[in-house]
Design a protein around this motif. Sequence first.
Motif, PDB file in Angstrom:
ATOM      1  N   VAL A  89       0.422   1.593   8.757  1.00 52.72           N
ATOM      2  CA  VAL A  89      -0.510   0.466   8.770  1.00 52.72           C
ATOM      3  C   VAL A  89      -1.933   0.999   8.770  1.00 52.72           C
ATOM      4  N   CYS A  90      -2.844   0.118   8.365  1.00 48.70           N
ATOM      5  CA  CYS A  90      -4.267   0.437   8.460  1.00 48.70           C
ATOM      6  C   CYS A  90      -4.671   0.381   9.937  1.00 48.70           C
ATOM      7  N   ALA A  91      -5.487   1.338  10.365  1.00 48.01           N
ATOM      8  CA  ALA A  91      -5.980   1.339  11.746  1.00 48.01           C
ATOM      9  C   ALA A  91      -7.441   1.778  11.756  1.00 48.01           C
ATOM     10  N   CYS A  92      -8.203   1.276  12.746  1.00 47.11           N
ATOM     11  CA  CYS A  92      -9.573   1.769  12.892  1.00 47.11           C
ATOM     12  C   CYS A  92      -9.488   3.145  13.558  1.00 47.11           C
ATOM     13  N   THR A  93     -10.566   3.886  13.490  1.00 42.46           N
ATOM     14  CA  THR A  93     -10.559   5.248  14.024  1.00 42.46           C
ATOM     15  C   THR A  93     -10.242   5.252  15.517  1.00 42.46           C
ATOM     16  N   LEU A  94     -10.841   4.293  16.232  1.00 45.59           N
ATOM     17  CA  LEU A  94     -10.649   4.259  17.683  1.00 45.59           C
ATOM     18  C   LEU A  94      -9.179   4.004  18.054  1.00 45.59           C
ATOM     19  N   CYS A  95      -8.581   2.968  17.450  1.00 43.50           N
ATOM     20  CA  CYS A  95      -7.174   2.683  17.751  1.00 43.50           C
ATOM     21  C   CYS A  95      -6.290   3.853  17.341  1.00 43.50           C
ATOM     22  N   ASN A  96      -6.588   4.430  16.192  1.00 44.37           N
ATOM     23  CA  ASN A  96      -5.777   5.542  15.711  1.00 44.37           C
ATOM     24  C   ASN A  96      -5.825   6.697  16.707  1.00 44.37           C
TER      25      ASN A  96
END
Length: 111
Positions: A89-96
């Motif tokens: 899935v697509c994730a923002c840098t922080l969540c990733n």
Amino acid sequence: MILMRGHSDKGHRWHQEIDLPLAITLVREHAAIVVNRRTIKRLYSNKDFRAYILARDNYICYFCGAFGDTIDHLLPRAKGGHTTPDNCVCACTLCNQTKADRSVEDFMGRM
Ligand SMILES: [Zn+2]
């Protein structure tokens, strides 16, 4: 063993031998197609795959809804997850970065 064929970002062809359960998983999760009984073909190069997932998810982070441009494995690779459309899935840098190699259950339990 099953032969998996594919192409690199630069268009070079490659192939590698993988075991049958992995081949079945890749086909089932739409990352590869069956060429014949002993051969499958990987559908995307790394770059193509990344572009495909980000476009599919409209660059929206799967976890928090913010803009995202990284790919996260729902079931981490370290835990046997594969790089397939169903598992990425697509994730923002922080969540990733926060999720790292935890499962979704683990990650959400500690959010
Ligand atoms: Zn996020």
